[in-house]
Design a protein around this motif. Structure first.
Motif, PDB file in Angstrom:
ATOM      1  N   VAL A  43       0.839  -1.208   0.000  1.00 13.23           N
ATOM      2  CA  VAL A  43       0.000   0.000   0.000  1.00 13.23           C
ATOM      3  C   VAL A  43       0.873   1.256   0.000  1.00 13.23           C
ATOM      4  CG1 VAL A  43      -1.674   1.323   1.342  1.00 13.23           C
ATOM      5  CG2 VAL A  43      -1.960  -1.143   1.070  1.00 13.23           C
ATOM      6  N   ILE A  44       1.921   1.276   0.819  1.00 12.35           N
ATOM      7  CA  ILE A  44       2.803   2.443   0.872  1.00 12.35           C
ATOM      8  C   ILE A  44       3.473   2.670  -0.486  1.00 12.35           C
ATOM      9  CG2 ILE A  44       4.913   3.362   1.903  1.00 12.35           C
ATOM     10  CD1 ILE A  44       4.146   1.993   4.494  1.00 12.35           C
ATOM     11  N   THR A  45       3.947   1.593  -1.098  1.00 12.84           N
ATOM     12  CA  THR A  45       4.602   1.712  -2.406  1.00 12.84           C
ATOM     13  C   THR A  45       3.623   2.217  -3.467  1.00 12.84           C
ATOM     14  OG1 THR A  45       6.050  -0.138  -1.819  1.00 12.84           O
ATOM     15  CG2 THR A  45       5.917   0.470  -4.145  1.00 12.84           C
ATOM     16  N   ALA A  46       2.395   1.709  -3.445  1.00 16.23           N
ATOM     17  CA  ALA A  46       1.398   2.142  -4.423  1.00 16.23           C
ATOM     18  C   ALA A  46       1.063   3.621  -4.257  1.00 16.23           C
ATOM     19  CB  ALA A  46       0.131   1.290  -4.287  1.00 16.23           C
ATOM     20  N   VAL A  47       0.957   4.072  -3.014  1.00 12.80           N
ATOM     21  CA  VAL A  47       0.636   5.486  -2.764  1.00 12.80           C
ATOM     22  C   VAL A  47       1.772   6.384  -3.257  1.00 12.80           C
ATOM     23  CG1 VAL A  47       0.279   7.210  -0.965  1.00 12.80           C
ATOM     24  CG2 VAL A  47      -0.922   5.020  -0.852  1.00 12.80           C
ATOM     25  N   ILE A  48       3.017   6.024  -2.948  1.00 13.30           N
ATOM     26  CA  ILE A  48       4.159   6.839  -3.375  1.00 13.30           C
ATOM     27  C   ILE A  48       4.256   6.861  -4.903  1.00 13.30           C
ATOM     28  CG2 ILE A  48       6.677   7.009  -3.342  1.00 13.30           C
ATOM     29  CD1 ILE A  48       6.619   5.897  -0.524  1.00 13.30           C
ATOM     30  N   ALA A  49       4.073   5.708  -5.545  1.00 12.23           N
ATOM     31  CA  ALA A  49       4.131   5.648  -7.003  1.00 12.23           C
ATOM     32  C   ALA A  49       3.008   6.481  -7.631  1.00 12.23           C
ATOM     33  CB  ALA A  49       4.046   4.203  -7.478  1.00 12.23           C
ATOM     34  N   TYR A  50       1.839   6.455  -7.021  1.00 13.85           N
ATOM     35  CA  TYR A  50       0.719   7.226  -7.558  1.00 13.85           C
ATOM     36  C   TYR A  50       0.960   8.725  -7.427  1.00 13.85           C
ATOM     37  CZ  TYR A  50      -4.083   8.798  -8.304  1.00 13.85           C
ATOM     38  OH  TYR A  50      -5.205   9.429  -8.788  1.00 13.85           O
ATOM     39  N   VAL A  51       1.537   9.141  -6.313  1.00 10.45           N
ATOM     40  CA  VAL A  51       1.851  10.559  -6.126  1.00 10.45           C
ATOM     41  C   VAL A  51       2.887  11.014  -7.147  1.00 10.45           C
ATOM     42  CG1 VAL A  51       2.895  12.227  -4.546  1.00 10.45           C
ATOM     43  CG2 VAL A  51       1.217  10.583  -3.694  1.00 10.45           C
ATOM     44  N   VAL A  52       3.899  10.182  -7.381  1.00  6.93           N
ATOM     45  CA  VAL A  52       4.923  10.519  -8.382  1.00  6.93           C
ATOM     46  C   VAL A  52       4.302  10.607  -9.770  1.00  6.93           C
ATOM     47  CG1 VAL A  52       7.016   9.688  -9.519  1.00  6.93           C
ATOM     48  CG2 VAL A  52       6.816   9.556  -7.041  1.00  6.93           C
ATOM     49  N   GLN A  53       3.386   9.706 -10.076  1.00  3.55           N
ATOM     50  CA  GLN A  53       2.724   9.742 -11.375  1.00  3.55           C
ATOM     51  C   GLN A  53       1.894  11.014 -11.536  1.00  3.55           C
ATOM     52  OE1 GLN A  53      -0.041   6.585 -12.020  1.00  3.55           O
ATOM     53  NE2 GLN A  53      -0.407   7.128 -14.158  1.00  3.55           N
ATOM     54  N   LEU A  54       1.137  11.387 -10.519  1.00  2.00           N
ATOM     55  CA  LEU A  54       0.350  12.618 -10.604  1.00  2.00           C
ATOM     56  C   LEU A  54       1.242  13.838 -10.753  1.00  2.00           C
ATOM     57  CD1 LEU A  54      -2.483  12.119  -7.935  1.00  2.00           C
ATOM     58  CD2 LEU A  54      -2.656  11.954 -10.419  1.00  2.00           C
ATOM     59  N   ARG A  55       2.313  13.869  -9.992  1.00  2.00           N
ATOM     60  CA  ARG A  55       3.234  15.013 -10.059  1.00  2.00           C
ATOM     61  C   ARG A  55       3.947  15.081 -11.392  1.00  2.00           C
ATOM     62  NH1 ARG A  55       5.261  19.029 -10.467  1.00  2.00           N
ATOM     63  NH2 ARG A  55       6.587  20.239  -9.070  1.00  2.00           N
ATOM     64  N   GLY A  56       4.311  13.931 -11.943  1.00  2.00           N
ATOM     65  CA  GLY A  56       5.054  13.939 -13.198  1.00  2.00           C
ATOM     66  C   GLY A  56       4.210  14.215 -14.414  1.00  2.00           C
TER      67      GLY A  56
END
Length: 305
Positions: free
Chosen positions: A287-300
């Motif tokens: 869950v932590i990895t998915a949240v961090i990856a999703y935030v990076v995707q939104l930011r990028g």
């Protein structure tokens, strides 16, 4: 005076209502079955295991609900391994992506001779299995054998100690960088090959040099590929297992059984027979990895970011 009437259109057949064509499901059914068996079923089983706890005195397992998750959030070993991998990510991923970007730009330029040869050479380490790569670098890092031992013998003292407590994380980062620079380079190089030639021609007409073309044409075109490579690297960093687990036999004092979250979950399950708690650690980390990856995707992918 006779008038000519306009030709009448044939009435359209009435649409058949209440009838859905489900033939398309036949084409996606094999994928859905495999996806359910190899992804959904293991995740559901892990979630199910995380809701139970084995009873030591009474035997069997008992339903405990979210108690295992509360225990993981209070587990010092889990957070220590998570922070260690966060530091690994913050340092290793930018270095690896910078090297991959430099290699992709160099190969894409027309000034590098034998570009195909260098592309294969840089990508070749990715074809080496992670276990073999860790073993190979372990022989180089060894204190009693290999390159590090030879350098220390040449200098007359222990100067190079890649497997010491202060340097082992950097040594693992070196192995991972060596393995995955070529993979990320190929992602970026593929993105460069689809940049329209019109952009290069317009930049040349405007008098842009090589560095200006890189800054104004190539780097903006690589934004999506960089986001993808970053997300893959983040997931790979939090899933780190092979390299530290294999090097642990050479540096047991520097690499513990909970050195990474994956190692912690693995040793809880296969070493301590704590399957329920191990499943909880895996779910929380996922869950932590998915949240961090999703935030990076939104930011990028945000425009103007």
């Amino acid at each position: 005076m006779t008038s000519v009437s306009a030709p009448t259109r044939a009435p359209r057949p009435a649409a058949r209502r209440g009838r859905v064509d489900r033939r398309g499901w036949l084409f996606v059914a094999p994928f859905l079955v495999v996806f359910a068996l190899v992804f959904l079923a293991p995740v559901a089983y892990a979630v199910w295991l995380s809701l139970f706890r084995e009873q030591v005195f009474f035997g069997g397992t008992a339903f405990v609900g979210p108690a295992n998750y509360v225990a993981v959030l209070r587990d010092a070993k889990f957070w220590e391994s998570f922070l260690r991998m966060s530091l690994f990510l913050v340092v290793q991923v930018p270095v690896m992506l910078a090297l991959a970007l430099a290699a992709a730009l160099a190969i894409d330029s027309a000034r590098l001779h034998a570009a195909g040869f260098f592309r294969i050479v840089i990508f070749l380490p990715y074809a080496v299995p992670g276990v073999v790569a860790a073993l190979m670098w372990g022989f180089l890092y060894g204190d009693d054998f290999g390159l590090a031992a030879d350098l220390n013998g040449l200098l007359g003292r222990e100067v190079v100690r890649p497997l010491s407590g202060d340097w082992v994380l950097a040594s693992i980062g070196n192995v991972v960088t060596w393995e995955f620079v070529g993979y990320n380079m190929l992602i970026l190089y593929s993105a460069l090959k689809v940049v329209p030639a019109d952009l290069y021609e317009a930049a040349a007409i405007d008098g842009a040099g090589a560095w200006r073309t890189i800054r104004s044409v190539k780097l903006p075109a690589l934004r999506g590929a960089l986001v993808v490579a970053t997300i893959f690297s983040i997931i790979g960093s939090f899933q780190l297992f092979n390299e530290p687990n294999i090097l642990r036999s050479l540096a047991p004092n520097a690499i513990s059984t909970s050195y990474t979250p994956n190692m912690y979950a693995y040793n809880l399950s296969f070493g301590g027979q704590q399957y329920n708690y191990s499943a909880t650690v895996a779910i929380v980390m996922g869950v932590i990895t998915a949240v961090i990856a999703y935030v990076v995707q939104l930011r990028g992918t945000r425009k103007g970011a």
